[in-house]
Design a protein around this motif. Structure first.
Motif, PDB file in Angstrom:
ATOM      1  N   THR A 288       1.510  13.920  -0.812  1.00 46.69           N
ATOM      2  CA  THR A 288       0.453  14.914  -1.039  1.00 46.69           C
ATOM      3  C   THR A 288      -0.807  14.319  -1.646  1.00 46.69           C
ATOM      4  OG1 THR A 288       1.132  15.479  -3.301  1.00 46.69           O
ATOM      5  CG2 THR A 288       2.275  16.605  -1.496  1.00 46.69           C
ATOM      6  N   GLY A 289      -0.651  13.311  -2.479  1.00 47.50           N
ATOM      7  CA  GLY A 289      -1.810  12.780  -3.194  1.00 47.50           C
ATOM      8  C   GLY A 289      -2.313  13.712  -4.286  1.00 47.50           C
ATOM      9  N   GLY A 290      -1.510  14.707  -4.640  1.00 43.21           N
ATOM     10  CA  GLY A 290      -1.928  15.695  -5.635  1.00 43.21           C
ATOM     11  C   GLY A 290      -2.029  15.115  -7.036  1.00 43.21           C
ATOM     12  N   GLU A 291      -2.925  15.680  -7.837  1.00 40.44           N
ATOM     13  CA  GLU A 291      -3.125  15.179  -9.194  1.00 40.44           C
ATOM     14  C   GLU A 291      -1.908  15.379 -10.079  1.00 40.44           C
ATOM     15  OE1 GLU A 291      -6.613  16.887 -10.856  1.00 40.44           O
ATOM     16  OE2 GLU A 291      -7.982  15.953  -9.403  1.00 40.44           O
ATOM     17  N   GLU A 292      -1.074  16.353  -9.741  1.00 37.01           N
ATOM     18  CA  GLU A 292       0.097  16.630 -10.566  1.00 37.01           C
ATOM     19  C   GLU A 292       1.265  15.700 -10.249  1.00 37.01           C
ATOM     20  OE1 GLU A 292       0.989  18.461  -6.679  1.00 37.01           O
ATOM     21  OE2 GLU A 292      -0.805  18.225  -7.934  1.00 37.01           O
ATOM     22  N   GLN A 293       1.113  14.862  -9.231  1.00 33.03           N
ATOM     23  CA  GLN A 293       2.217  14.029  -8.786  1.00 33.03           C
ATOM     24  C   GLN A 293       2.398  12.793  -9.663  1.00 33.03           C
ATOM     25  OE1 GLN A 293       4.533  14.433  -6.072  1.00 33.03           O
ATOM     26  NE2 GLN A 293       3.746  16.507  -6.412  1.00 33.03           N
ATOM     27  N   TYR A 294       3.646  12.489  -9.955  1.00 34.30           N
ATOM     28  CA  TYR A 294       3.988  11.264 -10.687  1.00 34.30           C
ATOM     29  C   TYR A 294       3.640  10.061  -9.817  1.00 34.30           C
ATOM     30  CZ  TYR A 294       6.889   7.638 -12.887  1.00 34.30           C
ATOM     31  OH  TYR A 294       7.336   6.490 -13.490  1.00 34.30           O
ATOM     32  N   VAL A 295       3.017   9.032 -10.408  1.00 38.34           N
ATOM     33  CA  VAL A 295       2.707   7.804  -9.682  1.00 38.34           C
ATOM     34  C   VAL A 295       3.364   6.620 -10.391  1.00 38.34           C
ATOM     35  CG1 VAL A 295       0.541   8.642  -8.706  1.00 38.34           C
ATOM     36  CG2 VAL A 295       0.529   7.522 -10.936  1.00 38.34           C
ATOM     37  N   TYR A 296       3.823   5.668  -9.603  1.00 41.82           N
ATOM     38  CA  TYR A 296       4.427   4.470 -10.182  1.00 41.82           C
ATOM     39  C   TYR A 296       3.374   3.654 -10.930  1.00 41.82           C
ATOM     40  CZ  TYR A 296       8.378   5.637  -7.171  1.00 41.82           C
ATOM     41  OH  TYR A 296       9.421   6.278  -6.563  1.00 41.82           O
ATOM     42  N   GLY A 297       2.197   3.558 -10.367  1.00 44.14           N
ATOM     43  CA  GLY A 297       1.063   3.010 -11.092  1.00 44.14           C
ATOM     44  C   GLY A 297       0.980   1.503 -11.150  1.00 44.14           C
ATOM     45  N   ASP A 298      -0.188   1.038 -11.570  1.00 47.49           N
ATOM     46  CA  ASP A 298      -0.471  -0.384 -11.679  1.00 47.49           C
ATOM     47  C   ASP A 298       0.484  -1.024 -12.691  1.00 47.49           C
ATOM     48  OD1 ASP A 298      -1.689  -2.780 -11.294  1.00 47.49           O
ATOM     49  OD2 ASP A 298      -3.399  -2.375 -12.593  1.00 47.49           O
ATOM     50  N   GLY A 299       1.008  -2.190 -12.316  1.00 46.21           N
ATOM     51  CA  GLY A 299       1.956  -2.883 -13.176  1.00 46.21           C
ATOM     52  C   GLY A 299       3.399  -2.551 -12.848  1.00 46.21           C
ATOM     53  N   TYR A 300       3.628  -1.454 -12.142  1.00 45.94           N
ATOM     54  CA  TYR A 300       4.987  -1.070 -11.752  1.00 45.94           C
ATOM     55  C   TYR A 300       5.112  -0.978 -10.240  1.00 45.94           C
ATOM     56  CZ  TYR A 300       5.594  -0.293 -16.683  1.00 45.94           C
ATOM     57  OH  TYR A 300       5.674  -0.493 -18.036  1.00 45.94           O
ATOM     58  N   ASP A 301       4.151  -0.360  -9.571  1.00 48.42           N
ATOM     59  CA  ASP A 301       4.068  -0.476  -8.127  1.00 48.42           C
ATOM     60  C   ASP A 301       3.342  -1.786  -7.857  1.00 48.42           C
ATOM     61  OD1 ASP A 301       3.526  -0.411  -5.440  1.00 48.42           O
ATOM     62  OD2 ASP A 301       2.443   1.495  -5.457  1.00 48.42           O
ATOM     63  N   LEU A 302       4.113  -2.833  -7.578  1.00 48.91           N
ATOM     64  CA  LEU A 302       3.561  -4.181  -7.469  1.00 48.91           C
ATOM     65  C   LEU A 302       2.774  -4.396  -6.193  1.00 48.91           C
ATOM     66  CD1 LEU A 302       6.714  -6.170  -8.657  1.00 48.91           C
ATOM     67  CD2 LEU A 302       4.793  -5.349 -10.032  1.00 48.91           C
ATOM     68  N   ILE A 303       2.892  -3.476  -5.244  1.00 42.62           N
ATOM     69  CA  ILE A 303       2.259  -3.663  -3.937  1.00 42.62           C
ATOM     70  C   ILE A 303       0.922  -2.938  -3.852  1.00 42.62           C
ATOM     71  CG2 ILE A 303       2.522  -3.293  -1.452  1.00 42.62           C
ATOM     72  CD1 ILE A 303       5.558  -3.536  -1.890  1.00 42.62           C
ATOM     73  N   TYR A 304       0.912  -1.646  -4.118  1.00 48.07           N
ATOM     74  CA  TYR A 304      -0.299  -0.841  -3.934  1.00 48.07           C
ATOM     75  C   TYR A 304      -0.758  -0.124  -5.193  1.00 48.07           C
ATOM     76  CZ  TYR A 304       0.373  -1.557   1.099  1.00 48.07           C
ATOM     77  OH  TYR A 304       0.517  -2.110   2.351  1.00 48.07           O
ATOM     78  N   ALA A 305      -0.138  -0.410  -6.326  1.00 45.64           N
ATOM     79  CA  ALA A 305      -0.558   0.166  -7.608  1.00 45.64           C
ATOM     80  C   ALA A 305      -0.710   1.681  -7.543  1.00 45.64           C
ATOM     81  CB  ALA A 305      -1.874  -0.475  -8.066  1.00 45.64           C
ATOM     82  N   GLY A 306       0.197   2.334  -6.826  1.00 42.39           N
ATOM     83  CA  GLY A 306       0.197   3.791  -6.782  1.00 42.39           C
ATOM     84  C   GLY A 306      -0.748   4.405  -5.769  1.00 42.39           C
ATOM     85  N   ASP A 307      -1.392   3.608  -4.926  1.00 34.75           N
ATOM     86  CA  ASP A 307      -2.330   4.124  -3.920  1.00 34.75           C
ATOM     87  C   ASP A 307      -1.532   4.762  -2.781  1.00 34.75           C
ATOM     88  OD1 ASP A 307      -4.138   4.442  -1.767  1.00 34.75           O
ATOM     89  OD2 ASP A 307      -5.407   2.818  -2.517  1.00 34.75           O
ATOM     90  N   VAL A 308      -1.505   6.080  -2.755  1.00 34.64           N
ATOM     91  CA  VAL A 308      -0.661   6.782  -1.784  1.00 34.64           C
ATOM     92  C   VAL A 308      -1.186   6.635  -0.355  1.00 34.64           C
ATOM     93  CG1 VAL A 308       0.235   8.427  -3.470  1.00 34.64           C
ATOM     94  CG2 VAL A 308      -1.850   8.979  -2.210  1.00 34.64           C
ATOM     95  N   VAL A 309      -2.487   6.491  -0.178  1.00 30.48           N
ATOM     96  CA  VAL A 309      -3.043   6.314   1.163  1.00 30.48           C
ATOM     97  C   VAL A 309      -2.555   4.995   1.767  1.00 30.48           C
ATOM     98  CG1 VAL A 309      -5.161   5.957   2.488  1.00 30.48           C
ATOM     99  CG2 VAL A 309      -5.060   7.768   0.763  1.00 30.48           C
ATOM    100  N   LYS A 310      -2.555   3.946   0.955  1.00 33.26           N
ATOM    101  CA  LYS A 310      -2.057   2.663   1.455  1.00 33.26           C
ATOM    102  C   LYS A 310      -0.565   2.731   1.764  1.00 33.26           C
ATOM    103  CE  LYS A 310      -5.556  -0.350  -0.622  1.00 33.26           C
ATOM    104  NZ  LYS A 310      -6.117  -0.840   0.660  1.00 33.26           N
ATOM    105  N   TRP A 311       0.188   3.508   0.976  1.00 32.38           N
ATOM    106  CA  TRP A 311       1.602   3.669   1.280  1.00 32.38           C
ATOM    107  C   TRP A 311       1.801   4.404   2.603  1.00 32.38           C
ATOM    108  CZ3 TRP A 311       5.673   1.169  -0.083  1.00 32.38           C
ATOM    109  CH2 TRP A 311       5.700   0.499  -1.305  1.00 32.38           C
ATOM    110  N   GLN A 312       0.947   5.375   2.891  1.00 28.27           N
ATOM    111  CA  GLN A 312       1.048   6.047   4.186  1.00 28.27           C
ATOM    112  C   GLN A 312       0.735   5.073   5.321  1.00 28.27           C
ATOM    113  OE1 GLN A 312      -1.576   9.457   3.207  1.00 28.27           O
ATOM    114  NE2 GLN A 312       0.133  10.786   3.813  1.00 28.27           N
ATOM    115  N   LYS A 313      -0.284   4.239   5.135  1.00 24.13           N
ATOM    116  CA  LYS A 313      -0.620   3.260   6.160  1.00 24.13           C
ATOM    117  C   LYS A 313       0.533   2.289   6.396  1.00 24.13           C
ATOM    118  CE  LYS A 313      -5.657   3.157   5.480  1.00 24.13           C
ATOM    119  NZ  LYS A 313      -6.810   2.284   5.139  1.00 24.13           N
TER     120      LYS A 313
END
Length: 519
Positions: free
Chosen positions: A176-201
Motif C-alpha cells: 500500500t505504501g501507506g503512512e500507517e504501515q510498518y517499515v523495516y527501514g534503513d539499517g534493517y532492510d539491507l536492500i531497499y531501506a524500506g522503499d516499497v516502490v523498489k520492492w514492487q519493481k
C-alpha cells in the motif's frame, strides 16, 4: 555490519515455541520477558542468508557449473560433479532450520495486523526469491507446510512455481505504501531501506525471471506471467539504481571473492569466461575485463600488461590435479578494479553480493519480446541490457559504445538470436553464478565445457553429460526419505544428472552449434 552480527547473535538466543495451555504459558512467562520480536530483526537476517556459507553453497557449485570460475585446488570433488555433503548440504539445512523459520515467525506474529500488510508482502517477495533458489537447486522439495518441525511431503517443482508466481502477484499488489504501515527501514532492510516502490519493481522483475524459466515447459503460462510482470504496479526495474543486492562486511568472511580468490587462492577465472571476453564484439577485448580481473603478482593485482600477458586468461574447468602454476598464470578478481560490488574500496558500505541486476531485467524483456510475449524491440532491449551492464560496472561511455556497436545484431533464426542474447546475459550476470547456471540448464547456452579430467567416478552424473541439479543432503535422506520423489528416494537414485522440471533442453547441439528445443 557489526550491528547486523549482533542482531544475529540476539536472534540465536530466541526460542520460538508455543505452549500447550495459555494459562500455563502465562504462569511461566516473566512479566518483563520478550514474547514478540520486531520483524525487522528477522528480515535483516533473512537477507543476509544469500551469502551464508557462500564458498560451500555457491562458489563450489553454481559458480563452477556456470563456468564463471574454475577451481585451483587439486582433489576438490565438486568441479568434477561430485556431491560433498559438508559443502552444499549446508544450503538445505540453513534454509529450512533458520531462514524459513524467521519468515514463519514474522507471519505468525504479524500476519493478521493491518499495519503490517506491506511488511508481510515484502517478506513474501523475498521468500519467493529464496524458495526459487532452493527448488532450482534440487528440483522437488518440501514446500507446502514446511518449517513446522514435522516431516513434510515433497512438492513437485511445477506446484512450487505455480504458487511462487501467485504469491508474487498477490504480494506486489498488496503493498500500500501507506503512512500507517510498518517499515523495516534503513539499517534493517539491507536492500531497499524500506522503499516499497523498489520492492514492487523487484517483485515484478522476479516474476518475469520465473516466467521465463517456464519458456520450454509451459509456454502459455510463461507468456501470461511475463505480460503480468511487465504491467504490475510500478513495473519492472528501470535503472541501475533498482539493482537488488545485499551489502557485505569488508573486514571478514563476507568479503567473499577476496577470501576465495586471494586469501585462499581457491579460484581463478574460467577459460570459458575468458574466451567470451574476447570473441563477442569486433573491438576485441570486453572493456569490463580489466575492471573485473587482474593477475596476482607478489600478492598485488596487476593488469595483463604489467604481468606480461596478452589477455586476461582463465584456466580450464574440471582438473583433478591442477597445474602448480595456476595461481600465477591465470586471471583472478581485481581487488583494485573500481567495481566495488565485488571487493569494495576499503569502504564496507560499498560491498555487495548480487541478487538481480537491472541488465538482467532488460535481457529478460528482450527474450520475451523476441518470443512475441510482450511488446518491444528485442534487439534494442538486448543492446540496452549490455549498455546497462557496462554502466553498472563502470565502463566509460566511449568504450561502451564501441563494444556495443561491434556486437552482432539479433538476426537470423530466433534460436541463433537466443544463443547470442543468453551469451551476453551470462557475461552481464557475472558473478551471479546461481542465475548463470539456471540459464545454462534452461537453454543450454552459452557453450560451456565438460570437466577437463572427466566426470569423477564418484559422481552421479553420466560421463559426457552435464550436472543438472544438486542431490538431496544426507540429512534429508536420513530423516524424510519416505516423502522424497519415488525415483530419487535412495542415495543411489538421487542423481545429479536428473533434470529439474523446467530444464527440457537436450544438451546436444546440431552441427551449427544451436540447440533443438528452445523455440
Amino acid at each position: 555490519m557489526k550491528k547486523y552480527n549482533l542482531i544475529l547473535f540476539v536472534l540465536g538466543l530466541i526460542v520460538l515455541s508455543s505452549s500447550c495451555s495459555d494459562d500455563f504459558g502465562d504462569m511461566n512467562t516473566p512479566s518483563d520477558s520478550v514474547t514478540e520480536v520486531e520483524p525487522k530483526f528477522f528480515f535483516n537476517a533473512m537477507q543476509q542468508q544469500v551469502v551464508a556459507n557462500y564458498q560451500r553453497n555457491v562458489n563450489l557449485y553454481p559458480d563452477l557449473y556456470s563456468q564463471y570460475w574454475a577451481n585451483t585446488v587439486s582433489g576438490f570433488g565438486s568441479p568434477r560433479y561430485e556431491y560433498v555433503d559438508g559443502w552444499i548440504g549446508n544450503q538445505w539445512n540453513e534454509h529450512y532450520t533458520t531462514n524459513l523459520r524467521r519468515a514463519l515467525a514474522i507471519q505468525d506474529m504479524y500476519g493478521e495486523d493491518p499495519n503490517y500488510v506491506d511488511a508481510i508482502a515484502i517478506k513474501d517477495i523475498w521468500m519467493c526469491y529464496m524458495w526459487s533458489r532452493m527448488t532450482d537447486t534440487y528440483g522437488d522439495i518440501p514446500y507446502f507446510g514446511a518449517g513446522t518441525g514435522e516431516k513434510t511431503a515433497y512438492n513437485t517443482q511445477a506446484e512450487i512455481y505455480d504458487d511462487l508466481l501467485k504469491r508474487l502477484d498477490i504480494s506486489v499488489n498488496a503493498i500500500t505504501g501507506g503512512e500507517e504501515q510498518y517499515v523495516y527501514g534503513d539499517g534493517y532492510d539491507l536492500i531497499y531501506a524500506g522503499d516499497v516502490v523498489k520492492w514492487q519493481k523487484f517483485g515484478n522483475s522476479l516474476r518475469l525471471r520465473l516466467a521465463m524459466r517456464l519458456s520450454n515447459v509451459d509456454v502459455a503460462r510463461a507468456q501470461t506471467e511475463a505480460a503480468a510482470a511487465v504491467n504490475g504496479p510500478n513495473g519492472l526495474m528501470t535503472s541501475n539504481d533498482d539493482v537488488t543486492k545485499v551489502p557485505l562486511w569488508s573486514e571478514g568472511w563476507f568479503d567473499y571473492l577476496n577470501q576465495m580468490a586471494w586469501n585462499w587462492n581457491n579460484i581463478r577465472m574460467s577459460k570459458t569466461f575468458s574466451n567470451y571476453l574476447y570473441n563477442q564484439s569486433s573491438v576485441g577485448e570486453d572493456p569490463r575485463a580489466s575492471i573485473w580481473f587482474a593477475y596476482q603478482v607478489d600478492g598485488e593485482p596487476k593488469t595483463k600488461e604489467e604481468a606480461g600477458f596478452d589477455i586476461y586468461d582463465g584456466i580450464e574447468n574440471g582438473y583433478n590435479l591442477v597445474p602448480t602454476d595456476a595461481d600465477e598464470n591465470f586471471a583472478t578478481i581485481n581487488l583494485k578494479g573500481g567495481y566495488v560490488d565485488f571487493v569494495g574500496d576499503g569502504d564496507q558500505a560499498q560491498m555487495y553480493v548480487p541478487v538481480m541486476f537491472y541488465s538482467e531485467v532488460l535481457f529478460l524483456q528482450a527474450e520475451a519480446a523476441m518470443r512475441g510475449w510482450i511488446s518491444g524491440d528485442a534487439n534494442a532491449l538486448y543492446k540496452q541490457a549490455v549498455e546497462a551492464s557496462m554502466e553498472y560496472v563502470g565502463v566509460d561511455a566511449t568504450a561502451t559504445s564501441a563494444y556495443v556497436d561491434g556486437l552482432p545484431n539479433l538476426s537470423g533464426t530466433n534460436e541463433s538470436s537466443l544463443k547470442q542474447l543468453i551469451t551476453q546475459k551470462w557475461l552481464a550476470n557475472f558473478p551471479n553464478g546461481v542465475e548463470a547456471w539456471a540459464d545454462f540448464r534452461r537453454t543450454d547456452y552459452p557453450d560451456i565445457t565438460l570437466p577437463k579430467d572427466g566426470v569423477s567416478g564418484s559422481a552421479s552424473v553420466a560421463s559426457g553429460t552435464w550436472v543438472k541439479r544438486v542431490r538431496y543432503p544426507n540429512s534429508a535422506h536420513l530423516n524424510n526419505e519416505a516423502n522424497m520423489p519415488s525415483s530419487q528416494n535412495t542415495t543411489e537414485t538421487d542423481r545429479m544428472d536428473i533434470k529439474v522440471w523446467w530444464d527440457t533442453a537436450d544438451t546436444k547441439t546440431k552441427a551449427n552449434g544451436l540447440m533443438n528445443s528452445n523455440l
